[in-house]
Design a protein around this motif. Structure first.
Motif, PDB file in Angstrom:
ATOM      1  N   GLU A  48     -50.011 -55.297 -37.225  1.00  0.00           N
ATOM      2  CA  GLU A  48     -50.131 -53.877 -37.537  1.00  0.00           C
ATOM      3  C   GLU A  48     -48.784 -53.239 -37.866  1.00  0.00           C
ATOM      4  O   GLU A  48     -48.731 -52.136 -38.387  1.00  0.00           O
ATOM      5  N   LEU A  49     -47.696 -53.952 -37.560  1.00  0.00           N
ATOM      6  CA  LEU A  49     -46.356 -53.426 -37.829  1.00  0.00           C
ATOM      7  C   LEU A  49     -45.985 -53.670 -39.287  1.00  0.00           C
ATOM      8  O   LEU A  49     -46.412 -54.655 -39.891  1.00  0.00           O
ATOM      9  N   PRO A  50     -45.145 -52.797 -39.855  1.00  0.00           N
ATOM     10  CA  PRO A  50     -44.699 -53.017 -41.239  1.00  0.00           C
ATOM     11  C   PRO A  50     -43.688 -54.158 -41.303  1.00  0.00           C
ATOM     12  O   PRO A  50     -42.934 -54.389 -40.362  1.00  0.00           O
ATOM     13  N   ALA A  51     -43.689 -54.850 -42.421  1.00  0.00           N
ATOM     14  CA  ALA A  51     -42.714 -55.924 -42.641  1.00  0.00           C
ATOM     15  C   ALA A  51     -41.336 -55.305 -42.863  1.00  0.00           C
ATOM     16  O   ALA A  51     -41.208 -54.115 -43.185  1.00  0.00           O
ATOM     17  N   SER A  52     -40.321 -56.106 -42.693  1.00  0.00           N
ATOM     18  CA  SER A  52     -38.951 -55.650 -42.891  1.00  0.00           C
ATOM     19  C   SER A  52     -38.769 -55.174 -44.330  1.00  0.00           C
ATOM     20  O   SER A  52     -39.257 -55.793 -45.272  1.00  0.00           O
ATOM     21  N   SER A  53     -38.038 -54.089 -44.487  1.00  0.00           N
ATOM     22  CA  SER A  53     -37.761 -53.576 -45.827  1.00  0.00           C
ATOM     23  C   SER A  53     -36.584 -54.311 -46.470  1.00  0.00           C
ATOM     24  O   SER A  53     -36.337 -54.171 -47.661  1.00  0.00           O
ATOM     25  N   GLU A  54     -35.879 -55.095 -45.670  1.00  0.00           N
ATOM     26  CA  GLU A  54     -34.746 -55.875 -46.171  1.00  0.00           C
ATOM     27  C   GLU A  54     -35.109 -57.360 -46.108  1.00  0.00           C
ATOM     28  O   GLU A  54     -35.207 -57.927 -45.020  1.00  0.00           O
ATOM     29  N   PRO A  55     -35.287 -58.003 -47.258  1.00  0.00           N
ATOM     30  CA  PRO A  55     -35.754 -59.395 -47.272  1.00  0.00           C
ATOM     31  C   PRO A  55     -34.840 -60.388 -46.544  1.00  0.00           C
ATOM     32  O   PRO A  55     -35.294 -61.374 -46.001  1.00  0.00           O
ATOM     33  N   ASP A  56     -33.540 -60.110 -46.501  1.00  0.00           N
ATOM     34  CA  ASP A  56     -32.614 -61.037 -45.862  1.00  0.00           C
ATOM     35  C   ASP A  56     -32.339 -60.691 -44.396  1.00  0.00           C
ATOM     36  O   ASP A  56     -31.567 -61.374 -43.729  1.00  0.00           O
ATOM     37  N   LYS A  57     -32.978 -59.621 -43.895  1.00  0.00           N
ATOM     38  CA  LYS A  57     -32.763 -59.198 -42.510  1.00  0.00           C
ATOM     39  C   LYS A  57     -34.124 -58.996 -41.846  1.00  0.00           C
ATOM     40  O   LYS A  57     -34.889 -58.130 -42.257  1.00  0.00           O
ATOM     41  N   GLY A 102     -37.044 -57.729 -39.539  1.00  0.00           N
ATOM     42  CA  GLY A 102     -37.344 -56.504 -38.806  1.00  0.00           C
ATOM     43  C   GLY A 102     -38.049 -56.840 -37.507  1.00  0.00           C
ATOM     44  O   GLY A 102     -38.204 -58.012 -37.134  1.00  0.00           O
ATOM     45  N   ILE A 103     -38.532 -55.823 -36.833  1.00  0.00           N
ATOM     46  CA  ILE A 103     -39.199 -56.016 -35.536  1.00  0.00           C
ATOM     47  C   ILE A 103     -40.418 -56.919 -35.683  1.00  0.00           C
ATOM     48  O   ILE A 103     -40.674 -57.764 -34.832  1.00  0.00           O
ATOM     49  N   LYS A 104     -41.166 -56.773 -36.757  1.00  0.00           N
ATOM     50  CA  LYS A 104     -42.358 -57.592 -36.953  1.00  0.00           C
ATOM     51  C   LYS A 104     -41.985 -59.069 -37.018  1.00  0.00           C
ATOM     52  O   LYS A 104     -42.581 -59.903 -36.331  1.00  0.00           O
ATOM     53  N   GLU A 105     -41.001 -59.392 -37.815  1.00  0.00           N
ATOM     54  CA  GLU A 105     -40.585 -60.782 -37.979  1.00  0.00           C
ATOM     55  C   GLU A 105     -40.001 -61.346 -36.687  1.00  0.00           C
ATOM     56  O   GLU A 105     -40.239 -62.514 -36.345  1.00  0.00           O
ATOM     57  N   LEU A 106     -39.247 -60.531 -35.963  1.00  0.00           N
ATOM     58  CA  LEU A 106     -38.678 -60.977 -34.689  1.00  0.00           C
ATOM     59  C   LEU A 106     -39.768 -61.259 -33.666  1.00  0.00           C
ATOM     60  O   LEU A 106     -39.718 -62.265 -32.944  1.00  0.00           O
TER      61      LEU A 106
END
Length: 138
Positions: free
Chosen positions: A41-50, A52-56
């Motif tokens: 439900e969280l948005p993906a990171s807006s920075e492809p090389d960094k 975000g909270i979802k990816e972490l």
């Protein structure tokens, strides 16, 4: 007059549209599904090389789920904390959500510190938890 209605017999197995006709699984599969849902439900990171909270959180969930050294109870507890972090991340500036995230981070630290044989998970948490908690300002 005799009632000629069909009688319902209790017993047998569950069939039909219930996931393959069986109601089985472990509690960790249920918890894992809840965690994945909350994270997705969280948005993906807006920075492809960094990340975000979802990816972490996805990475943390994977590390917890994959560690063979965690007991079922510890795995479920840890996944519940990841779920709490995901829920808190929806509104990271809210005071209640910050407290929820802080508590989840402490609980994860306690769960992981009590498992010396979970070296990969300890390493993952050491890397991921500071990045995750940074989102909440601590």
């Amino acid at each position: 007059m005799e009632d000629k209605q069909s009688k319902i017999q209790i017993g047998g197995s569950v069939g039909g549209p219930v996931t393959g006709g069986n109601i089985q699984g472990t509690s960790s599969s249920h918890v894992g599904g809840d965690v994945s849902f909350a994270i997705n439900e969280l948005p993906a990171s807006s920075e492809p090389d960094k990340p975000g909270i979802k990816e972490l959180l996805i990475e943390l969930e994977a590390a917890i789920s994959a560690d063979p050294n965690l007991s079922e109870d510890d795995r479920n507890d840890a996944l519940e904390q990841v779920k709490d972090l995901a829920e808190a991340a929806k509104n990271p500036n809210d005071g209640r959500m910050k407290e929820k995230a802080k508590k989840a981070g402490r609980m994860l630290g306690r769960i992981i510190s009590g498992i010396p044989t979970a070296a990969q998970l300890v390493e993952a948490c050491s890397k991921l938890l500071p990045l995750i908690t940074k989102v909440f300002g601590f």
